[in-house]
Design an enzyme around this catalytic site. Structure first.
Site, mmCIF file in Angstrom:
data_model
loop_
_atom_site.group_PDB
_atom_site.id
_atom_site.type_symbol
_atom_site.label_atom_id
_atom_site.label_comp_id
_atom_site.label_asym_id
_atom_site.label_seq_id
_atom_site.Cartn_x
_atom_site.Cartn_y
_atom_site.Cartn_z
ATOM 1 N N GLY A 33 9.061 -35.095 -18.163
ATOM 2 C CA GLY A 33 9.857 -34.453 -17.123
ATOM 3 C C GLY A 33 11.205 -35.074 -16.848
ATOM 4 O O GLY A 33 11.759 -34.887 -15.769
ATOM 5 N N ASN A 35 14.129 -34.284 -18.117
ATOM 6 C CA ASN A 35 15.128 -33.231 -17.923
ATOM 7 C C ASN A 35 14.935 -32.524 -16.582
ATOM 8 O O ASN A 35 15.906 -32.167 -15.918
ATOM 9 C CB ASN A 35 15.079 -32.225 -19.064
ATOM 10 C CG ASN A 35 15.812 -32.712 -20.296
ATOM 11 O OD1 ASN A 35 16.945 -33.155 -20.227
ATOM 12 N ND2 ASN A 35 15.146 -32.654 -21.436
ATOM 13 N N HIS A 130 16.670 -27.726 -26.315
ATOM 14 C CA HIS A 130 15.999 -28.064 -27.568
ATOM 15 C C HIS A 130 16.705 -29.246 -28.218
ATOM 16 O O HIS A 130 17.946 -29.296 -28.234
ATOM 17 C CB HIS A 130 16.031 -26.855 -28.512
ATOM 18 C CG HIS A 130 15.329 -27.102 -29.815
ATOM 19 N ND1 HIS A 130 13.962 -27.165 -29.918
ATOM 20 C CD2 HIS A 130 15.821 -27.311 -31.069
ATOM 21 C CE1 HIS A 130 13.634 -27.410 -31.184
ATOM 22 N NE2 HIS A 130 14.746 -27.498 -31.904
#
Length: 211
Positions: A33, A35, A130
């Site tokens: 987590g 980000n 990504h």
């Protein structure tokens, strides 16, 4: 926007990126987590005019739950193992988001393939990050793919989501050089530094178009 020699970004002014309305976000995450926390901290620091209404996580042991609790952000566990199909899981996700009034969805390390069910509920309003410079190295193990390909640079991408995995309109990218002694872990760590920077800017770019 952040000045960085490794940033690939549309030429937008801060005024163009300003968002008058506080946008209600729903975040999906499967792992640590980091980000997710970068988004939450940017909101707390006034860098992003949004509010995370709820975090959905699918792994009962995901560390993102601890981050959300510390930041006083509501969480909902939807364990993918409890659903017979991806569509059923996405139906449950949409129901949670609708209950919380979510307007935009951010996949911040969501390790599940989504279906049209989620995209129909939030058309052109699902954002993903990504760890590669798309369209190169889609799918899982993107960092390992880059190392195996012996490319000189890789990076990360924030993009709008469509049905094809790791596709959709690119919002912003950052480049990370690959060093001669890089391992998957060391390269991943440096990519994450850039991820934390561009996830917020990517969200800002997307929201500014709809403000």
């Amino acid at each position: 926007m952040t000045n960085s020699p490794y940033l690939i970004s549309p030429s937008l002014t801060q005024e163009q990126l300003s968002i008058e309305k506080t946008v209600k976000l729903g975040v999906m995450a499967s792992g640590s987590g980091s980000n997710f926390e970068a988004i939450a901290l940017a909101i707390n620091e006034g860098k992003l005019n949004a509010k995370i209404e709820v975090l959905i996580y699918n792994n009962p042991d995901a560390k993102v739950k601890e981050r959300a609790d510390r930041l006083n952000i509501p969480t909902v566990l939807l364990n993918h193992r409890d659903y017979k199909t991806r569509k059923a899981l996405d139906q449950a996700i949409v129901e949670v988001f609708q209950v919380h009034g979510v307007e935009w969805v951010v996949m911040a390390g969501w390790m599940r393939i989504i279906t049209q069910e989620l995209l129909n509920a939030y058309p052109q309003k699902v954002i993903n990050i990504h760890p590669s410079i798309l369209p190169s190295f889609k799918g899982i193990n993107a960092v390992e793919q880059a190392l195996s390909a012996r490319v000189k640079v890789t990076g990360c991408t924030v993009h709008l989501v469509d049905l094809e995995v790791d596709s959709g309109e690119i919002l912003i990218q950052a480049v990370v050089p690959i060093l001669a002694d890089d391992t998957a872990d060391s390269l991943h760590d440096r990519i994450q530094i850039q991820e934390h920077r561009i996830i917020v800017e990517g969200i800002s770019i997307a929201l500014s178009r709809n403000s």
